[in-house]
Write an enzyme that holds these catalytic residues in place. Structure first.
Site, short mmCIF file in Angstrom:
data_model
loop_
_atom_site.label_atom_id
_atom_site.label_comp_id
_atom_site.label_asym_id
_atom_site.label_seq_id
_atom_site.Cartn_x
_atom_site.Cartn_y
_atom_site.Cartn_z
N GLU A 79 78.82 -32.44 -33.65
CA GLU A 79 79.24 -32.65 -32.25
C GLU A 79 78.33 -33.67 -31.60
OE1 GLU A 79 78.81 -28.69 -30.67
OE2 GLU A 79 76.64 -28.75 -30.76
N ASP B 179 72.13 -31.61 -22.83
CA ASP B 179 73.09 -32.63 -23.25
C ASP B 179 72.84 -33.96 -22.56
OD1 ASP B 179 74.21 -30.43 -24.58
OD2 ASP B 179 75.66 -30.04 -23.00
C1 6LW Z 1 77.94 -29.19 -25.90
C2 6LW Z 1 77.59 -29.36 -27.32
C3 6LW Z 1 76.35 -28.64 -27.32
O1 6LW Z 1 79.21 -29.57 -25.56
O2 6LW Z 1 76.49 -27.55 -26.54
O3 6LW Z 1 74.11 -28.82 -27.66
C4 6LW Z 1 77.67 -27.73 -25.81
N1 6LW Z 1 75.31 -29.13 -27.85
O4 6LW Z 1 77.43 -30.65 -27.75
C5 6LW Z 1 77.44 -27.27 -24.42
O5 6LW Z 1 76.26 -27.84 -23.92
#
Ligand code: 6LW
Length: 503
Positions: free
Chosen positions: A178, A21
């Site tokens: 996300e 991230d």
């Molecule tokens: C993070 C989300 C994700 O909050 O995994 O790869 C979660 N993306 O964006 C935890 O790293």
């Protein structure tokens, strides 16, 4: 450029090991990058670079217990998720989600990214995970989160204005939109997101609008990055952040994994931070090829920072790469009790328990060796390869014996045991390539655990298939951490060596 004996290698991943991230921010000639840290304390490793390739960890954003409490009730892979790091109005701002009970979204600020960072400002009106911060020309701060939803925010107080609105949900039917980041680039506001889940289907997509709150028009070429369904050695690519290089060219930092072995492929180092070039076509970013060797960069590289192989625990403060499970109080982890040694004092928990006293560093290379000189005369403890409470291998010194312990899910077994003289001894773990190919059944690596004699000869007590300490087996968001632990009493460690064996 300073003279150096270190080769000017430009390798991907730019930050190897469990560093997912990534969020990046440029201030003049300097770059800073922050990552998620989950159940480990201190939280949020922060790195500095001047060439986007060679990174030095300068600290951890949440390094005081007043800033971060991760209770034993919080499962592994809970805790600190997906920061966004930005610079605005002469300050660094970081917004992040603490997924532990009583956590939520919080903001910290600093004038020096190496710290100290402020106490957290709670932002209870910000919904969900993965919050982002972006300021428009009027100084309004827009906070965009997973979903993808957005709310106006006063980052100085954590107060939100109005209710949150959904902006976009990525490709129709795609799971988990996300990790948004919102930027003003030229005449547009760009909304970069991840979608498809953080496994093999992971991807980066983008949309643009004339104003920061939309309406957003998706890029016709979405996803702009994905390795799903390919044979590329880097998989699960997603969760990116855009930045301009020293020459003004554009780049994407993002997470990816390096699965190995047969089918379905196992990755053991967690999600790592990679770099890829970006060009622009018709006002849309085009992400270039992801390569393991970033040979032809259009600017001179700084020398690679010297890798520290041995920590002899001579410093009162632990170096920033050391991480502990959930907390690190001086009562349980200190270099002051026996100068030149790290003392870990058990809380009663073994490696199988959430309150284990464990301090380690990330495994950052596909093959490597870790060794430590342990004095177990006042307790019992050892050297472990940890993924979580339910997935670890360890070599433990009891005072009279060494034992190799393997914990895989509901199974825990003592694999090997050997008497040893009652004196300090060197415990060692070697992670190597599998020796024989088992075709589709081959594991990703082999973990050997043993002891080292005073003449340096290594005696392996057990050689274990590494697949059981992989994310594909254990689940979760982290990667392997190699470290020292105390299971009973006080255990002293004179030094710890970490030696890459790749290449
Ligand atoms: C993070 C989300 C994700 O909050 O995994 O790869 C979660 N993306 O964006 C935890 O790293």
């Amino acid at each position: 450029m300073p003279a150096s004996n270190h080769p000017l290698r430009a390798a991907n991943p730019i930050i190897p090991g469990f560093h997912p991230d990534p969020s990046i921010c440029r201030v003049g000639d300097d770059y800073y990058l922050a990552c998620s840290s989950f159940e480990y304390f201190p939280g949020i490793p922060i790195f500095h670079s001047r060439d986007l390739v060679h990174w030095t960890q300068i600290g951890n954003v949440l390094d005081r217990s007043e800033q971060l409490r991760l209770p034993a009730s919080m499962p592994s892979s809970g805790g600190i998720y997906a920061p966004t790091l930005r610079h605005h109005g002469g300050r660094f701002w970081l917004i992040v989600t603490n997924c532990a009970e009583g956590g939520g979204n919080l903001i910290v600020t600093a004038t020096d990214p190496a710290g100290p960072w402020s106490d957290p400002i709670p932002a209870p009106g910000v919904p969900g995970i993965d919050p982002d911060l972006a300021w428009d020309e009027d100084g309004t701060c827009w906070c965009t989160g997973a979903g993808i939803s957005q709310v106006r925010l006063d980052p100085a107080t954590g107060r939100t204005h109005g209710s949150s609105r959904q902006l976009w949900s990525g490709a129709p039917g795609a799971q988990a939109p996300e990790a948004p980041h919102l930027y003003r680039i030229g005449d547009y506001w760009y909304l970069l997101i991840a979608e498809g889940g953080t496994e093999r289907g992971h991807a980066v997509s983008i949309a643009r609008a004339r104003t920061p709150d939309g309406p957003f028009e998706p890029c016709p070429a979405n996803p702009v990055l994905t390795h799903r369904g390919t044979r590329h050695p880097v998989q699960n690519t997603g969760h990116g952040d855009l930045v301009q290089g020293p020459d003004g060219s554009w780049w994407l930092v993002f997470l990816g994994v390096r699965p190995r072995g047969g089918t379905p492929g196992w990755h053991v180092l967690g999600r790592e931070t990679f770099l890829a070039p970006v060009t622009w076509q018709d006002g849309w970013p085009v992400v270039g090829e992801v390569t393991l060797d970033l040979a032809a960069l259009p600017w001179p590289l700084d020398p690679a920072p010297a890798e520290e192989r041995r920590d002899d625990f001579e410093n009162a403060e632990l170096r920033p790469y050391w991480i502990s499970v959930r907390d690190r109080s001086a009562e349980h982890c200190t270099t002051k009790e026996r100068p030149g040694w790290l003392t870990l004092r058990a809380r009663g928990g073994s490696l199988d328990e959430p309150d284990v006293v464990f301090t380690g560093r990330r495994q950052q290379h596909l093959t490597c060796r870790a060794r430590t000189l342990i004095d177990p005369s006042e307790g019992r403890g050892g050297l472990a390869v940890r993924l979580d409470e339910r997935h670890h291998y360890a070599i433990e010194a009891t005072g009279t014996h060494v034992q190799v312990i393997a914990r895989v899910g509901d199974l825990r077994t003592v694999v090997a045991e050997q008497p040893v003289p009652a004196e300090p001894l060197v415990l060692a773990v070697t992670v190597s390539d599998p020796t024989s190919s088992r075709g589709p059944l081959a594991g990703p690596d082999v973990v050997s655990l043993g002891v080292e004699a005073s003449d340096g000869t290594f005696t392996s007590l057990a050689e274990l298939d590494g697949r059981y300490l992989s994310t594909e087996v254990a689940g979760g968001f982290t990667g392997r951490v190699l470290g020292m632990y105390a299971a009973r009493g006080a255990v002293h460690f004179d030094w710890f060596d970490y030696e890459p064996l790749d290449g």
